[in-house]
Design a protein around this motif. Structure first.
Motif, PDB file in Angstrom:
ATOM      1  N   VAL A  23       0.815  -1.212   0.270  1.00 39.83           N
ATOM      2  CA  VAL A  23       0.022  -0.111   0.112  1.00 39.83           C
ATOM      3  C   VAL A  23       0.908   1.369  -0.003  1.00 39.83           C
ATOM      4  O   VAL A  23       2.076   1.195   0.749  1.00 39.83           O
ATOM      5  CB  VAL A  23      -1.142  -0.017   1.127  1.00 39.83           C
ATOM      6  CG1 VAL A  23      -1.843   1.232   1.253  1.00 39.83           C
ATOM      7  CG2 VAL A  23      -1.968  -1.421   1.356  1.00 39.83           C
ATOM      8  N   TRP A  28      -0.369   4.648   5.254  1.00 43.91           N
ATOM      9  CA  TRP A  28       0.089   3.826   6.566  1.00 43.91           C
ATOM     10  C   TRP A  28       0.468   5.134   7.401  1.00 43.91           C
ATOM     11  O   TRP A  28      -0.227   5.180   8.676  1.00 43.91           O
ATOM     12  CB  TRP A  28       1.070   2.956   6.356  1.00 43.91           C
ATOM     13  CG  TRP A  28       0.988   1.821   5.702  1.00 43.91           C
ATOM     14  CD1 TRP A  28       1.161   1.146   4.459  1.00 43.91           C
ATOM     15  CD2 TRP A  28      -0.121   0.767   6.053  1.00 43.91           C
ATOM     16  NE1 TRP A  28       0.959   0.002   4.351  1.00 43.91           N
ATOM     17  CE2 TRP A  28       0.003  -0.279   5.125  1.00 43.91           C
ATOM     18  CE3 TRP A  28      -1.054   0.662   7.142  1.00 43.91           C
ATOM     19  CZ2 TRP A  28      -0.983  -1.540   5.292  1.00 43.91           C
ATOM     20  CZ3 TRP A  28      -1.960  -0.518   7.462  1.00 43.91           C
ATOM     21  CH2 TRP A  28      -1.789  -1.474   6.305  1.00 43.91           C
ATOM     22  N   ARG A  62       0.263  -7.398   8.622  1.00 52.10           N
ATOM     23  CA  ARG A  62       0.811  -6.542   7.242  1.00 52.10           C
ATOM     24  C   ARG A  62       2.087  -6.083   7.275  1.00 52.10           C
ATOM     25  O   ARG A  62       2.538  -5.615   6.319  1.00 52.10           O
ATOM     26  CB  ARG A  62      -0.358  -5.573   7.158  1.00 52.10           C
ATOM     27  CG  ARG A  62      -1.625  -5.970   7.050  1.00 52.10           C
ATOM     28  CD  ARG A  62      -1.918  -6.921   5.500  1.00 52.10           C
ATOM     29  NE  ARG A  62      -3.145  -7.534   5.414  1.00 52.10           N
ATOM     30  CZ  ARG A  62      -3.390  -8.779   5.512  1.00 52.10           C
ATOM     31  NH1 ARG A  62      -2.432  -9.465   6.096  1.00 52.10           N
ATOM     32  NH2 ARG A  62      -4.547  -8.911   5.402  1.00 52.10           N
ATOM     33  N   ASP A 308      -4.182   4.050  -4.682  1.00 51.88           N
ATOM     34  CA  ASP A 308      -5.390   3.255  -5.434  1.00 51.88           C
ATOM     35  C   ASP A 308      -6.403   3.374  -4.121  1.00 51.88           C
ATOM     36  O   ASP A 308      -6.532   3.838  -3.012  1.00 51.88           O
ATOM     37  CB  ASP A 308      -4.997   1.955  -5.514  1.00 51.88           C
ATOM     38  CG  ASP A 308      -4.249   1.243  -4.506  1.00 51.88           C
ATOM     39  OD1 ASP A 308      -4.090   1.487  -3.347  1.00 51.88           O
ATOM     40  OD2 ASP A 308      -3.581  -0.076  -4.964  1.00 51.88           O
ATOM     41  N   ARG A 310      -7.235   0.818  -2.100  1.00 57.75           N
ATOM     42  CA  ARG A 310      -6.888   0.170  -0.838  1.00 57.75           C
ATOM     43  C   ARG A 310      -5.997   1.415   0.074  1.00 57.75           C
ATOM     44  O   ARG A 310      -6.378   1.533   1.234  1.00 57.75           O
ATOM     45  CB  ARG A 310      -5.588  -0.759  -0.960  1.00 57.75           C
ATOM     46  CG  ARG A 310      -6.195  -1.864  -1.765  1.00 57.75           C
ATOM     47  CD  ARG A 310      -5.091  -2.873  -1.853  1.00 57.75           C
ATOM     48  NE  ARG A 310      -4.112  -2.397  -2.840  1.00 57.75           N
ATOM     49  CZ  ARG A 310      -3.019  -2.827  -2.781  1.00 57.75           C
ATOM     50  NH1 ARG A 310      -2.411  -3.831  -2.099  1.00 57.75           N
ATOM     51  NH2 ARG A 310      -1.800  -2.286  -3.378  1.00 57.75           N
ATOM     52  N   LEU A 313      -8.995   3.447   1.631  1.00 54.51           N
ATOM     53  CA  LEU A 313      -9.845   2.789   2.804  1.00 54.51           C
ATOM     54  C   LEU A 313      -8.808   2.705   4.019  1.00 54.51           C
ATOM     55  O   LEU A 313      -9.154   2.987   5.006  1.00 54.51           O
ATOM     56  CB  LEU A 313      -9.795   1.154   2.174  1.00 54.51           C
ATOM     57  CG  LEU A 313     -11.076   0.904   1.175  1.00 54.51           C
ATOM     58  CD1 LEU A 313     -11.005  -0.379   0.689  1.00 54.51           C
ATOM     59  CD2 LEU A 313     -12.218   1.613   1.517  1.00 54.51           C
ATOM     60  N   VAL A 314      -7.411   2.700   3.806  1.00 57.91           N
ATOM     61  CA  VAL A 314      -6.609   2.586   4.760  1.00 57.91           C
ATOM     62  C   VAL A 314      -6.587   3.920   5.781  1.00 57.91           C
ATOM     63  O   VAL A 314      -6.681   3.979   6.896  1.00 57.91           O
ATOM     64  CB  VAL A 314      -4.892   2.194   4.468  1.00 57.91           C
ATOM     65  CG1 VAL A 314      -4.055   2.396   5.579  1.00 57.91           C
ATOM     66  CG2 VAL A 314      -4.915   0.693   4.139  1.00 57.91           C
ATOM     67  N   SER A 317      -9.990   4.663   7.270  1.00 57.64           N
ATOM     68  CA  SER A 317     -10.313   4.114   8.446  1.00 57.64           C
ATOM     69  C   SER A 317      -9.508   4.814   9.630  1.00 57.64           C
ATOM     70  O   SER A 317     -10.369   5.155  10.640  1.00 57.64           O
ATOM     71  CB  SER A 317      -9.974   2.770   8.411  1.00 57.64           C
ATOM     72  OG  SER A 317      -8.392   2.654   8.356  1.00 57.64           O
ATOM     73  N   PRO A 362      -7.733  -1.844   7.734  1.00 56.99           N
ATOM     74  CA  PRO A 362      -6.297  -2.147   6.890  1.00 56.99           C
ATOM     75  C   PRO A 362      -5.907  -3.856   6.708  1.00 56.99           C
ATOM     76  O   PRO A 362      -5.260  -4.382   5.820  1.00 56.99           O
ATOM     77  CB  PRO A 362      -5.202  -1.229   7.423  1.00 56.99           C
ATOM     78  CG  PRO A 362      -5.897  -0.109   8.088  1.00 56.99           C
ATOM     79  CD  PRO A 362      -7.300  -0.762   8.651  1.00 56.99           C
ATOM     80  N   VAL A 365      -8.413  -5.358   4.218  1.00 60.87           N
ATOM     81  CA  VAL A 365      -8.669  -4.813   2.882  1.00 60.87           C
ATOM     82  C   VAL A 365      -7.288  -4.701   1.964  1.00 60.87           C
ATOM     83  O   VAL A 365      -7.168  -4.373   0.895  1.00 60.87           O
ATOM     84  CB  VAL A 365      -9.087  -3.642   2.573  1.00 60.87           C
ATOM     85  CG1 VAL A 365     -10.601  -3.466   3.225  1.00 60.87           C
ATOM     86  CG2 VAL A 365      -8.371  -2.539   3.392  1.00 60.87           C
ATOM     87  N   THR A 366      -6.073  -5.002   2.789  1.00 59.31           N
ATOM     88  CA  THR A 366      -4.659  -5.298   2.193  1.00 59.31           C
ATOM     89  C   THR A 366      -4.051  -6.442   2.041  1.00 59.31           C
ATOM     90  O   THR A 366      -4.507  -7.362   3.056  1.00 59.31           O
ATOM     91  CB  THR A 366      -3.873  -4.279   2.913  1.00 59.31           C
ATOM     92  OG1 THR A 366      -3.496  -4.700   4.264  1.00 59.31           O
ATOM     93  CG2 THR A 366      -4.458  -2.799   2.895  1.00 59.31           C
ATOM     94  N   THR A 367      -3.006  -6.770   1.503  1.00 56.82           N
ATOM     95  CA  THR A 367      -2.306  -8.042   1.656  1.00 56.82           C
ATOM     96  C   THR A 367      -0.887  -7.989   2.313  1.00 56.82           C
ATOM     97  O   THR A 367      -0.394  -6.739   2.338  1.00 56.82           O
ATOM     98  CB  THR A 367      -2.283  -8.626   0.397  1.00 56.82           C
ATOM     99  OG1 THR A 367      -1.349  -7.743  -0.560  1.00 56.82           O
ATOM    100  CG2 THR A 367      -3.665  -8.985  -0.440  1.00 56.82           C
TER     101      THR A 367
END
Length: 373
Positions: A23, A28, A62, A308, A310, A313-314, A317, A362, A365-367
């Motif tokens: 991300v 972050w 993560r 993007d 993600r 969203l991070v 949140s 996060p 919704v993240t990898t």
């Protein structure tokens, strides 16, 4: 053969799918800073513990397997040290909070008249210790949130995303942020090597024998970094007209003054009418100054990190947690700031706790990040 890209062009082939798994580092940092902002709005130990648990879970799920990502444990230890120091100060220097539950009485050192209001020793009350615990836990939570950002966001990728006007300052910040992780990695490596040789790695003697090689490695790394920065043209600027330089300085200075005046107006009741417009105008002027200042530092962007869904969203949140905690602090301050006189057990407010749990988004919704080689 393709033509080389211009200095202000984004160069490089598109990254592979595995390399884009990370991300945007700015997302972050926004997420963690928003969690830290939420921590400053409360002294409820249950909410602060929930914030720490949320950041720890996201970091455990993560963070990448890199040296700088292991700095989270160091920030946790620093937070614990800060909390203990705050409690020691409350015991040794007393507390401004009056209390009736006396735990112990220390010998009090008499001080001269010019030190009136300060005492050494004396009565230690439960109310004063609980107040110090709440206050220290809030600062410890803020440090842990900053540690989460260091563990999740790559410093080099964050530097790559900065505007051109902030590039040189960003390099200094990145070097400062990466010093602690590299120092921790060097200490671990040297202690493991000493243990394999059957030598002592604890105590004052072990610390001194490990400290000198760590210092030598830090100096060698600094010299290598300076040589690499000089070879890449660090500090060189492009020629711009004098009018553009003066306009940049005027916009930046005006924007910063506007941000300060607007922030003061927003935070005070008397400035409710002019605070927000002045703040927005100051931000616009400061951003315009940064955009013009970036013309003096042309540089290429190799494989830029996309902002993007993600990333939205991070960052969203974390912003949601901060906004909801600020609203909760204004509507129900007693729940977010439990009293200590008289001593009452803190209660967990439901909807602020649910707002804090929004920070877990996060992790879903993240990898797990993969740093490109």
């Amino acid at each position: 053969m393709s033509s080389p890209c211009s200095p202000r062009q984004r160069c490089g082939r598109p990254a592979a799918v595995g390399e884009r798994a990370a991300v945007h580092p700015g997302a972050w940092w926004l997420w963690s800073l928003c969690l830290g902002t939420a921590a400053t709005r409360t002294t409820n130990p249950l909410l602060l513990g929930l914030l720490i648990s949320v950041s720890a879970y996201v970091v455990a799920a993560r963070r990448p397997d890199t040296p700088w990502a292991r700095s989270y444990g160091a920030f946790v230890k620093l937070a614990v040290a800060v909390l203990l120091i705050r409690l020691v100060f409350a015991v040794a220097l007393g507390s401004p909070i009056p209390g009736t539950h006396i735990l112990l009485t220390l010998p009090e050192v008499p001080l001269p008249d010019w030190a009136r209001g300060i005492r050494l020793g004396g009565k230690v009350t439960a109310e004063g210790l609980v107040f110090a615990l709440y206050d220290g836990l809030r600062l410890a939570t803020l440090l842990i949130c900053v540690g989460a950002a260091n563990a999740l966001a790559s410093p080099t990728r964050l530097l790559k995303s900065l505007p051109g006007a902030l590039y040189e300052m960003g390099v200094a910040v990145v070097v400062a942020l990466t010093f602690a992780p590299h120092l921790i990695a060097d200490v671990r490596r040297l202690r493991a090597a000493r243990r394999l040789r059957g030598r002592q790695d604890r105590g004052i003697r072990g610390l001194l024998q490990v400290g000198l090689p760590v210092l030598e490695g830090a100096l060698e790394r600094s010299v290598a970094l300076a040589a690499a920065m000089d070879a890449r043209g660090y500090g060189r600027t492009a020629a711009v007209p004098a009018a553009v330089r003066r306009t940049t300085a005027a916009l930046t200075l005006t924007g910063l003054l506007g941000v300060c005046a607007g922030t003061y107006g927003v935070l005070t009741a008397a400035g409710g009418t002019y605070g927000l417009p002045v703040l927005l105008a100051g931000l616009a002027a400061a951003l315009a100054g940064l955009w013009l200042g970036g013309r003096r530092t042309p540089r290429t962007r190799y494989r830029p990190d996309p902002w993007d869904l993600r990333a939205w969203l991070v960052a969203g949140s974390g912003a949601g947690v901060a906004v909801l905690l600020v609203l909760a602090a204004s509507r129900d301050p007693a729940a977010l700031r439990p009293g200590v006189v008289p001593l009452v057990a803190p209660e967990l407010p439901l909807w602020p706790a649910a707002a804090v749990l929004l920070g877990l988004l996060p992790a879903f919704v993240t990898t797990p990040a993969k740093e490109p080689s």
